[in-house]
Design a protein around this motif. Structure first.
Motif, PDB file in Angstrom:
ATOM      1  N   ALA A 231      39.969  42.984  37.155  1.00 16.95           N
ATOM      2  CA  ALA A 231      40.244  41.696  37.449  1.00 16.95           C
ATOM      3  C   ALA A 231      40.646  40.835  36.080  1.00 16.95           C
ATOM      4  O   ALA A 231      39.226  40.902  35.537  1.00 16.95           O
ATOM      5  N   GLU A 232      41.748  40.442  35.572  1.00 12.68           N
ATOM      6  CA  GLU A 232      41.862  39.875  34.463  1.00 12.68           C
ATOM      7  C   GLU A 232      41.258  38.376  34.395  1.00 12.68           C
ATOM      8  O   GLU A 232      41.010  37.713  35.180  1.00 12.68           O
TER       9      GLU A 232
ATOM     10  N   THR B  70      42.563  35.131  39.544  1.00 15.46           N
ATOM     11  CA  THR B  70      42.121  36.540  39.688  1.00 15.46           C
ATOM     12  C   THR B  70      40.740  36.834  39.708  1.00 15.46           C
ATOM     13  O   THR B  70      40.130  37.479  40.776  1.00 15.46           O
ATOM     14  N   ARG B  71      39.996  36.274  38.901  1.00 19.42           N
ATOM     15  CA  ARG B  71      38.529  36.196  38.860  1.00 19.42           C
ATOM     16  C   ARG B  71      37.867  35.633  39.891  1.00 19.42           C
ATOM     17  O   ARG B  71      37.157  36.336  40.538  1.00 19.42           O
TER      18      ARG B  71
ATOM     19  N   ALA C 123      38.703  38.183  42.834  1.00 18.90           N
ATOM     20  CA  ALA C 123      37.428  39.489  42.899  1.00 18.90           C
ATOM     21  C   ALA C 123      35.993  38.920  43.322  1.00 18.90           C
ATOM     22  O   ALA C 123      35.324  39.662  43.999  1.00 18.90           O
TER      23      ALA C 123
ATOM     24  N   MET D 256      32.872  44.854  39.848  1.00 19.57           N
ATOM     25  CA  MET D 256      34.128  43.881  39.079  1.00 19.57           C
ATOM     26  C   MET D 256      34.127  44.420  37.500  1.00 19.57           C
ATOM     27  O   MET D 256      33.055  44.602  36.886  1.00 19.57           O
TER      28      MET D 256
ATOM     29  N   ARG E 138      42.150  43.503  32.787  1.00 18.67           N
ATOM     30  CA  ARG E 138      43.411  43.716  33.747  1.00 18.67           C
ATOM     31  C   ARG E 138      43.689  44.976  34.279  1.00 18.67           C
ATOM     32  O   ARG E 138      43.975  45.230  35.521  1.00 18.67           O
ATOM     33  N   ASP E 139      43.465  46.196  33.434  1.00 19.66           N
ATOM     34  CA  ASP E 139      43.333  47.413  33.779  1.00 19.66           C
ATOM     35  C   ASP E 139      42.717  48.289  32.814  1.00 19.66           C
ATOM     36  O   ASP E 139      42.181  47.758  31.749  1.00 19.66           O
TER      37      ASP E 139
ATOM     38  N   HIS F 213      49.412  45.877  40.647  1.00 21.20           N
ATOM     39  CA  HIS F 213      49.093  44.642  40.633  1.00 21.20           C
ATOM     40  C   HIS F 213      49.929  43.821  39.331  1.00 21.20           C
ATOM     41  O   HIS F 213      50.074  42.677  39.351  1.00 21.20           O
TER      42      HIS F 213
ATOM     43  N   ALA G 110      44.449  42.029  41.747  1.00 26.19           N
ATOM     44  CA  ALA G 110      43.380  42.906  41.176  1.00 26.19           C
ATOM     45  C   ALA G 110      43.709  44.369  41.670  1.00 26.19           C
ATOM     46  O   ALA G 110      44.334  44.736  42.770  1.00 26.19           O
ATOM     47  N   ARG G 111      42.968  45.334  40.841  1.00 24.34           N
ATOM     48  CA  ARG G 111      43.157  46.799  41.154  1.00 24.34           C
ATOM     49  C   ARG G 111      41.909  47.287  41.562  1.00 24.34           C
ATOM     50  O   ARG G 111      40.834  47.253  40.910  1.00 24.34           O
TER      51      ARG G 111
END
Length: 464
Positions: A250-251, A276-277, A280, A298, A302-303, A311, A322-323
């Motif tokens: 999660a970025e 995004t956070r 998550a 968590m 981003r990745d 995502h 999120a991934r």
């Protein structure tokens, strides 16, 4: 009369204790930690849904996708038994069978376009996503997306003819998506859920980019997106196992923010509070418990380095995404897990795919998506008023339109805390004053409906 700082602190302590109790604090998280104050206890309805997730069906999906030999984006599209076209047609058939028992709520379709020559695409190529949409019955314009990519590859990303079974990367993620669609098709959701098997991921996120563009063009209000990519194994390359943990990337500062917007976020300390956070954290709130049997770890990125997932096109369009991925990737088997000869599979597929683990990852997704789709949407217009120099904090937001909306809660935490630690009931209002200094803590706002389901938190930015 505005409450004093002492009464607010007393009330928030009590509210935090009550929130923990209602969230099932007595149930330790799988890793033994205490749930955050914002945790939501799984309802009986959700537990019943999670129990329907079937490891045998997950295994059957993975094995069926492997049986196509290769699913490379550039592979043959008109062979009924081999290549990405055969996989595409089988996926559509499966999703249509789920839609047939949905009472008209679910539809399944192919979403195709011609990708002109580009990076890793040497000739014009048809790229097709296989998409099922479960339309919401209350706020259908509010959309949540879950995906896995069904294309595969060997180490040479341009080799479109060698066997590329892709059991872990990413038949496992597609199996999660299909199992979610199967179980949820029979149920009524308030918001809309899109279940997508995307193509073109290994060549450059082409399918997911097209999916995101189509949703944007339709004016969809995408309030959350998850991709499941490499969720098949709990075994690391050194043989160690972690079968009850899934990583969630999660970025922080959003990909889509301009430098000016990012500067504002940094100035108020919001690097750890992107949408995004918050999404998550919501997953942790609803899915890190005994109902899923999983710990959601968590990852504040981003990745992974040098790689990316489906995502990212959603992040680029300012949507929270999120991934999910397994706890430790084994690169040695990622693209060469089994081989297929004369329609038979060779190699130790169970070594590379733990079907019980994939099922538990599906339960994490289901807990998050079901709660998101039944709870109110994330509050909009959340602001901290900064026109007056004062030690109290004034928060405002826009009221949602859900007919079962019951009100709002204020959450807060110390600036060094990773999770929300206190919850203050605010009632059915659009403004609230807390007798705590905005200089010292972080605040958020979340919506609550009449069933007690909570939305993700909205982080307020300053308004002078």
């Amino acid at each position: 009369m505005r409450p004093t700082r002492r009464t607010v602190l007393t009330a928030t302590a009590a509210a935090g204790t009550a929130a923990l109790a209602s969230a099932g604090a007595a149930e330790a998280a799988p890793q033994g930690g205490r749930p955050p104050a914002t945790a939501q206890h799984p309802s009986r309805e959700l537990r019943e849904l999670l129990r329907e997730m079937d490891p045998a069906r997950v295994e059957a999906t993975v094995r069926r996708l492997v049986s196509f030999g290769t699913r490379h984006t550039l592979s043959v599209q008109d062979d009924p038994a081999r290549g990405i076209g055969a996989a595409r047609d089988w996926l559509l058939s499966e999703l249509r069978s789920y839609a047939a028992v949905s009472g008209g709520r679910m539809t399944a379709e192919l979403q195709s376009y011609i990708q002109e020559p580009a990076s890793r695409i040497p000739v014009a190529t048809k790229i097709t996503n296989v998409v099922a949409t479960l339309r919401g019955s209350v706020t259908p314009e509010r959309v949540y997306v879950v995906s896995g990519h069904y294309d595969s590859r060997v180490t040479d990303v341009m080799d479109a003819t060698s066997d590329a079974p892709g059991a872990d990367d990413d038949a496992s993620g597609v199996a999660v998506v299909l199992e979610l669609a199967r179980v949820m098709a029979k149920r009524r959701t308030a918001a809309t859920i899109v279940f997508a098997a995307a193509a073109g991921e290994e060549q450059g996120l082409y399918g997911s980019t097209h999916l995101a563009e189509q949703l944007k063009a339709a004016g969809a209000d995408v309030q959350g997106m998850f991709t499941n990519d490499i969720v098949g194994s709990s075994t690391a390359d050194d043989g160690t196992k972690d079968p009850y943990t899934v990583r969630l990337f999660a970025e922080g500062v959003p990909t889509s923010e301009t430098p000016e917007q990012a500067a504002i976020r940094r100035s108020v300390g919001g690097e750890n509070d992107s949408a995004t956070r918050q999404l998550a954290r919501f997953v942790r709130d609803v899915a890190d418990n005994d109902a899923t049997g999983m710990h959601v770890r968590m990852i504040y990125r981003r990745d992974r380095y040098l790689r990316g997932g489906d995502h990212i096109p959603f992040l680029e369009r300012a949507w929270p995404a999120a991934r999910f991925t397994e706890p430790a990737e084994d690169f040695a088997h990622q693209h060469q897990d089994v081989r297929v000869e004369d329609g038979k599979q060779y190699g130790d597929l169970p070594r590379f795919c733990d079907f019980g683990y994939i099922t538990r990852v599906a339960r994490v997704n289901a807990a998050a998506l079901w709660t998101l789709a039944q709870a109110p949407g994330t509050p909009t217009g959340a602001k901290i008023l900064t026109s007056a120099l004062t030690n109290s904090t004034q928060l405002v937001w826009t009221r949602g339109t859900e007919p079962d909306l019951a009100g709002y809660e204020i959450v807060w935490r110390e600036t060094t805390a990773p999770e929300w630690t206190h919850v203050i009931p605010a009632g059915d209002v659009t403004a609230f004053e807390v007798d705590l200094s905005k200089d010292n803590v972080f605040f958020g706002v979340r919506a609550v409906n009449t069933k007690g389901l909570r939305s993700p938190v909205a982080f307020p930015l300053p308004q002078s």
